[in-house]
Design a protein around this motif. Sequence first.
Motif, mmCIF file in Angstrom:
data_model
loop_
_atom_site.group_PDB
_atom_site.id
_atom_site.type_symbol
_atom_site.label_atom_id
_atom_site.label_comp_id
_atom_site.label_asym_id
_atom_site.label_seq_id
_atom_site.Cartn_x
_atom_site.Cartn_y
_atom_site.Cartn_z
ATOM 1 N N LEU A 51 -15.595 -5.096 2.799
ATOM 2 C CA LEU A 51 -14.505 -5.332 3.754
ATOM 3 C C LEU A 51 -13.243 -5.792 3.033
ATOM 4 O O LEU A 51 -12.130 -5.390 3.390
ATOM 5 C CB LEU A 51 -14.934 -6.364 4.799
ATOM 6 N N THR A 52 -13.401 -6.626 2.009
ATOM 7 C CA THR A 52 -12.249 -7.033 1.200
ATOM 8 C C THR A 52 -11.557 -5.815 0.598
ATOM 9 O O THR A 52 -10.324 -5.698 0.616
ATOM 10 C CB THR A 52 -12.708 -7.983 0.069
ATOM 11 N N CYS A 53 -12.348 -4.882 0.089
ATOM 12 C CA CYS A 53 -11.800 -3.677 -0.541
ATOM 13 C C CYS A 53 -11.049 -2.811 0.460
ATOM 14 O O CYS A 53 -9.911 -2.398 0.204
ATOM 15 C CB CYS A 53 -12.929 -2.890 -1.194
ATOM 16 N N ILE A 54 -11.652 -2.538 1.612
ATOM 17 C CA ILE A 54 -11.017 -1.622 2.554
ATOM 18 C C ILE A 54 -9.749 -2.229 3.141
ATOM 19 O O ILE A 54 -8.761 -1.516 3.396
ATOM 20 C CB ILE A 54 -12.007 -1.194 3.665
ATOM 21 N N LEU A 55 -9.716 -3.549 3.343
ATOM 22 C CA LEU A 55 -8.490 -4.196 3.832
ATOM 23 C C LEU A 55 -7.384 -4.124 2.789
ATOM 24 O O LEU A 55 -6.215 -3.891 3.120
ATOM 25 C CB LEU A 55 -8.772 -5.648 4.202
ATOM 26 N N ALA A 56 -7.741 -4.321 1.514
ATOM 27 C CA ALA A 56 -6.741 -4.226 0.449
ATOM 28 C C ALA A 56 -6.168 -2.813 0.376
ATOM 29 O O ALA A 56 -4.957 -2.625 0.173
ATOM 30 C CB ALA A 56 -7.364 -4.619 -0.882
ATOM 31 N N LEU A 57 -7.015 -1.804 0.567
ATOM 32 C CA LEU A 57 -6.543 -0.423 0.541
ATOM 33 C C LEU A 57 -5.637 -0.118 1.735
ATOM 34 O O LEU A 57 -4.666 0.626 1.609
ATOM 35 C CB LEU A 57 -7.736 0.540 0.530
ATOM 36 N N GLU A 58 -5.951 -0.697 2.893
ATOM 37 C CA GLU A 58 -5.175 -0.415 4.098
ATOM 38 C C GLU A 58 -3.864 -1.189 4.161
ATOM 39 O O GLU A 58 -2.871 -0.689 4.688
ATOM 40 C CB GLU A 58 -6.018 -0.729 5.337
ATOM 41 N N TYR A 59 -3.851 -2.402 3.622
ATOM 42 C CA TYR A 59 -2.658 -3.244 3.729
ATOM 43 C C TYR A 59 -1.819 -3.274 2.445
ATOM 44 O O TYR A 59 -0.662 -3.700 2.467
ATOM 45 C CB TYR A 59 -3.048 -4.681 4.083
ATOM 46 N N GLY A 60 -2.405 -2.858 1.345
ATOM 47 C CA GLY A 60 -1.683 -2.927 0.082
ATOM 48 C C GLY A 60 -1.384 -1.562 -0.496
ATOM 49 O O GLY A 60 -1.621 -0.528 0.126
ATOM 50 N N ASP A 61 -0.838 -1.568 -1.689
ATOM 51 C CA ASP A 61 -0.538 -0.353 -2.441
ATOM 52 C C ASP A 61 -1.236 -0.468 -3.785
ATOM 53 O O ASP A 61 -1.186 -1.525 -4.429
ATOM 54 C CB ASP A 61 0.972 -0.201 -2.628
ATOM 55 N N LEU A 62 -1.869 0.601 -4.229
ATOM 56 C CA LEU A 62 -2.629 0.546 -5.480
ATOM 57 C C LEU A 62 -1.767 0.151 -6.674
ATOM 58 O O LEU A 62 -2.270 -0.396 -7.667
ATOM 59 C CB LEU A 62 -3.298 1.896 -5.749
ATOM 60 N N ASP A 63 -0.462 0.399 -6.590
ATOM 61 C CA ASP A 63 0.436 0.057 -7.697
ATOM 62 C C ASP A 63 1.051 -1.328 -7.552
ATOM 63 O O ASP A 63 1.910 -1.725 -8.355
ATOM 64 C CB ASP A 63 1.549 1.103 -7.812
ATOM 65 N N ASP A 64 0.634 -2.076 -6.514
ATOM 66 C CA ASP A 64 1.140 -3.452 -6.350
ATOM 67 C C ASP A 64 0.829 -4.286 -7.589
ATOM 68 O O ASP A 64 -0.224 -4.112 -8.234
ATOM 69 C CB ASP A 64 0.488 -4.127 -5.141
ATOM 70 N N THR A 65 1.718 -5.228 -7.881
ATOM 71 C CA THR A 65 1.480 -6.196 -8.944
ATOM 72 C C THR A 65 0.885 -7.459 -8.345
ATOM 73 O O THR A 65 1.452 -8.049 -7.421
ATOM 74 C CB THR A 65 2.786 -6.541 -9.681
ATOM 75 N N VAL A 66 -0.248 -7.878 -8.855
ATOM 76 C CA VAL A 66 -0.927 -9.083 -8.366
ATOM 77 C C VAL A 66 -0.797 -10.184 -9.413
ATOM 78 O O VAL A 66 -1.207 -9.996 -10.571
ATOM 79 C CB VAL A 66 -2.418 -8.802 -8.093
#
Length: 453
Positions: A118-133
């Motif tokens: 669930l953590t993964c799918i939310l990150a994919l839906e709300y974020g961008d793979l190229d985001d800087t963390v």
Amino acid sequence: MLGLYFKYHKRKQKPAGRRRQKIPAGFLFVWILVAAVLLCSVIPAKAFVMQPQQQRIVHWNNRSKQNSNTLQVDTEQKITDNDLHALSAVLMDGENGRILYDKAGEEVRANASTTKILTCILALEYGDLDDTVVISSYAAKMPDVQLNIREGEEYKLKDLLYSLMLESHNDSAVAIAEHIGGSVEQFAELMNQKAEDIGCMKTHFITPNGLDAKDKHGIHGTTAADLARILRYCIKESPEKDTFLTITRTSVYSFTNLAGTRSFTCNNHNAFLNMMDGALTGKTGFTGTAGYCYVGALERDGKLFIVALLGCGWPGNKTYKWADTKKLMNYGLDHYQEHTIKDDILQKTDIPIQYDPNYRRQQDAEKTTIAWECSFSETLLLREDEQITVRYILPEKLELPLQTGMQIGSVVLSINGKVYAIYPVFITETISGMTWKDFISGYIKYYIDRNYS
């Protein structure tokens, strides 16, 4: 209208000194009723007429008609609760979410790192793979298993997601949660809202990594059935399902921090991917409270199965989860075949029309019943001995007015006594009811016939 009343009243007055003759109470009542109806008629008709999809029948009659189909092949169930190590287990038809087998499937338990799907799918839906963390001190302090990221370091969101799903790193999970939600607490709210949205009513998550936790609402945990529903969402319904599958099916992945000063290699720990033909995805988990947990999916011969296991052994029994997963997957493959159930199994008996003998219109008098329609076509997996039951929830009679497309009831489809689906029932014709003119003239005729005949 009031003017007519006073005119009538004045004409009927007697000369002074004589007793005034009273107006018949019934006649006055009729005129007041007519005035009220005419006044109401200026209100738009929409205020009184519900749209077809909103129509409700107040008095329902559950007319149970059964059309049962038993597929006469093999009626012996090949798996029992005692055959499994897991305390809770579920086998789900991934195409439609139907639970095919469960052992304490609705019992809430800690679920460890299976949370990370669930953590993964939310990150994919709300974020961008190229985001800087940017890594916080809190994320860097997470216990094993960890990537050993350091406070102040920067990473791409994409790289941390591979770390999360392949190696199950707890520090990467917190860094992702803080980036997407602003804090672990706010991200947990997103998790619980998403779980509720997809029908997981017994799920309560506190951490993004699944470490054992407890708050005023209870423990961090879910049920085997809810966990299967979450994975089904990840691989079937989410707009990011393809990316989720790409990440979770990768064997080895390497990356560096954005500064290029540190490099990492992640290996996929989902051994089930190499155990059965058609193994699709999955996630392992373990904590001292949860025991060994697993959720995984398999697709073969046009069938999609999801298995969820909670409490499947503790240290010394690490392989139990693989044995249970294979046993359930093989059970599904061997005993469930694809069948299509269509609305042609329904017995469509027309429903009588209820007329009011005082007001019915003559042109409707010959119409005594009305037909209804219910359309569906379901392709699902059925075991050889499963029984399909159809129940009709329809009114005994219908009153006018009736309009094409008006919902008047439901058809309930059950499999082995468990409700599978509910389909709406609509009528197929329009039959007008009384107009205001019909009502007024009918009532006046009724009143005169009753009091002056």
